[in-house]
Design an enzyme around this catalytic site. Sequence first.
Site, PDB file in Angstrom:
ATOM      1  N   GLY A 156     -16.738   0.512  -3.080  1.00  0.00           N
ATOM      2  CA  GLY A 156     -15.313   0.449  -2.763  1.00  0.00           C
ATOM      3  C   GLY A 156     -14.382   1.302  -3.595  1.00  0.00           C
ATOM      4  O   GLY A 156     -13.352   1.749  -3.106  1.00  0.00           O
ATOM      5  N   ASP A 159     -12.086  -1.359  -7.191  1.00  0.00           N
ATOM      6  CA  ASP A 159     -11.249  -1.322  -5.996  1.00  0.00           C
ATOM      7  C   ASP A 159     -10.381  -2.569  -5.926  1.00  0.00           C
ATOM      8  O   ASP A 159      -9.172  -2.502  -5.750  1.00  0.00           O
ATOM      9  CB  ASP A 159     -12.096  -1.187  -4.723  1.00  0.00           C
ATOM     10  CG  ASP A 159     -13.258  -2.170  -4.668  1.00  0.00           C
ATOM     11  OD1 ASP A 159     -13.474  -2.938  -5.637  1.00  0.00           O
ATOM     12  OD2 ASP A 159     -13.959  -2.195  -3.641  1.00  0.00           O
ATOM     13  N   ASP A 176     -11.151 -10.006  -7.117  1.00  0.00           N
ATOM     14  CA  ASP A 176     -10.924 -11.228  -6.344  1.00  0.00           C
ATOM     15  C   ASP A 176     -11.133 -12.403  -7.311  1.00  0.00           C
ATOM     16  O   ASP A 176     -10.246 -12.715  -8.105  1.00  0.00           O
ATOM     17  CB  ASP A 176     -11.911 -11.192  -5.168  1.00  0.00           C
ATOM     18  CG  ASP A 176     -11.663 -12.263  -4.125  1.00  0.00           C
ATOM     19  OD1 ASP A 176     -11.022 -13.265  -4.448  1.00  0.00           O
ATOM     20  OD2 ASP A 176     -12.113 -12.107  -2.988  1.00  0.00           O
ATOM     21  N   LYS A 216      -6.126 -10.015  -6.567  1.00  0.00           N
ATOM     22  CA  LYS A 216      -5.680 -11.233  -5.881  1.00  0.00           C
ATOM     23  C   LYS A 216      -5.478 -12.292  -6.964  1.00  0.00           C
ATOM     24  O   LYS A 216      -6.421 -12.993  -7.340  1.00  0.00           O
ATOM     25  CB  LYS A 216      -6.744 -11.698  -4.890  1.00  0.00           C
ATOM     26  CG  LYS A 216      -6.961 -10.755  -3.720  1.00  0.00           C
ATOM     27  CD  LYS A 216      -8.084 -11.264  -2.823  1.00  0.00           C
ATOM     28  CE  LYS A 216      -8.241 -10.392  -1.591  1.00  0.00           C
ATOM     29  NZ  LYS A 216      -9.409 -10.803  -0.771  1.00  0.00           N
ATOM     30  N   PHE A 256      -8.124 -11.217   3.291  1.00  0.00           N
ATOM     31  CA  PHE A 256      -9.088 -10.123   3.374  1.00  0.00           C
ATOM     32  C   PHE A 256      -8.375  -8.806   3.714  1.00  0.00           C
ATOM     33  O   PHE A 256      -7.568  -8.744   4.643  1.00  0.00           O
ATOM     34  CB  PHE A 256     -10.139 -10.438   4.440  1.00  0.00           C
ATOM     35  CG  PHE A 256     -11.254  -9.446   4.466  1.00  0.00           C
ATOM     36  CD1 PHE A 256     -12.257  -9.497   3.510  1.00  0.00           C
ATOM     37  CD2 PHE A 256     -11.290  -8.452   5.429  1.00  0.00           C
ATOM     38  CE1 PHE A 256     -13.286  -8.567   3.525  1.00  0.00           C
ATOM     39  CE2 PHE A 256     -12.321  -7.517   5.449  1.00  0.00           C
ATOM     40  CZ  PHE A 256     -13.313  -7.574   4.500  1.00  0.00           C
ATOM     41  N   ASP A 278     -14.040  -1.946   2.825  1.00  0.00           N
ATOM     42  CA  ASP A 278     -14.601  -1.985   4.177  1.00  0.00           C
ATOM     43  C   ASP A 278     -14.583  -3.366   4.817  1.00  0.00           C
ATOM     44  O   ASP A 278     -14.462  -4.387   4.135  1.00  0.00           O
ATOM     45  CB  ASP A 278     -16.060  -1.527   4.140  1.00  0.00           C
ATOM     46  CG  ASP A 278     -16.983  -2.598   3.543  1.00  0.00           C
ATOM     47  OD1 ASP A 278     -16.657  -3.118   2.448  1.00  0.00           O
ATOM     48  OD2 ASP A 278     -17.993  -2.942   4.175  1.00  0.00           O
ATOM     49  N   ARG A 318     -13.278   2.210   5.464  1.00  0.00           N
ATOM     50  CA  ARG A 318     -13.124   2.765   4.114  1.00  0.00           C
ATOM     51  C   ARG A 318     -12.288   4.037   4.112  1.00  0.00           C
ATOM     52  O   ARG A 318     -11.684   4.397   3.112  1.00  0.00           O
ATOM     53  CB  ARG A 318     -14.497   3.100   3.507  1.00  0.00           C
ATOM     54  CG  ARG A 318     -15.370   1.896   3.239  1.00  0.00           C
ATOM     55  CD  ARG A 318     -16.556   2.311   2.367  1.00  0.00           C
ATOM     56  NE  ARG A 318     -17.641   1.344   2.359  1.00  0.00           N
ATOM     57  CZ  ARG A 318     -17.705   0.289   1.563  1.00  0.00           C
ATOM     58  NH1 ARG A 318     -16.719   0.042   0.730  1.00  0.00           N
ATOM     59  NH2 ARG A 318     -18.734  -0.528   1.608  1.00  0.00           N
TER      60      ARG A 318
END
Length: 178
Positions: free
Chosen positions: A48, A103, A106, A134, A155, A162, A168
């Site tokens: 990512g 990237d 989370d 996040k 999401f 992706d 991407r």
Amino acid sequence: MKEVRILDKKFRELISEQAIQKRVGEIALQINRDFVGSEVIFVGILNGAFMFAADLFRKIDLTARITFVKLASYQGTSSTGTIMELIGWNEDLVNKNIVVIEDIVDTGATLERIVNELVIRNVAGIKIATMLLKPTAYTRDIPIDYIGFEIPNNFVVGYGLDYNGFGRNLSEVYTLVR
Ligand code: 5GP
């Protein structure tokens, strides 16, 4: 508002290309200031982070190298479940200043895994750069030094991220439409 369809899902634009590029420039400036006169190794986390890493690294004005590692998941024994192994460490990182390029952060599980690997390698220092965070999902206490954007716990795809392998190549970040 721009919308895209990827496979069976619809996504709507969350962060424009212009906003992303502006922020990448600001982060690069900050890193250039923080490491002035030092040598740095950037470690990009595949897949990512490839796009953020390329855009950011282009704007780095330091004596710098870049390398990439990848998280490979494989099935362990039934007691251990899926094991994530970081592969591709082929630089000597001992006593080096490291900037990790992520990237998205989370829960922070991936980041924790990476930081642990770097600590074992006796690096001089570790700073973390992530394009997206996040905050409501983040459960670790590893400080994140450079954050592109804080986003809600939904999401997202685009700018390297992706959905089932696709999306991407989008220059913007898109969020899933319910
Ligand atoms: P963590 O280990 O912090 O829970 O998750 C980090 C990894 O999960 C990221 O590197 C990314 O691969 C994946 N991930 C987490 N949130 C998202 C998301 O909203 N969209 C996509 N495409 N991947 C995500």
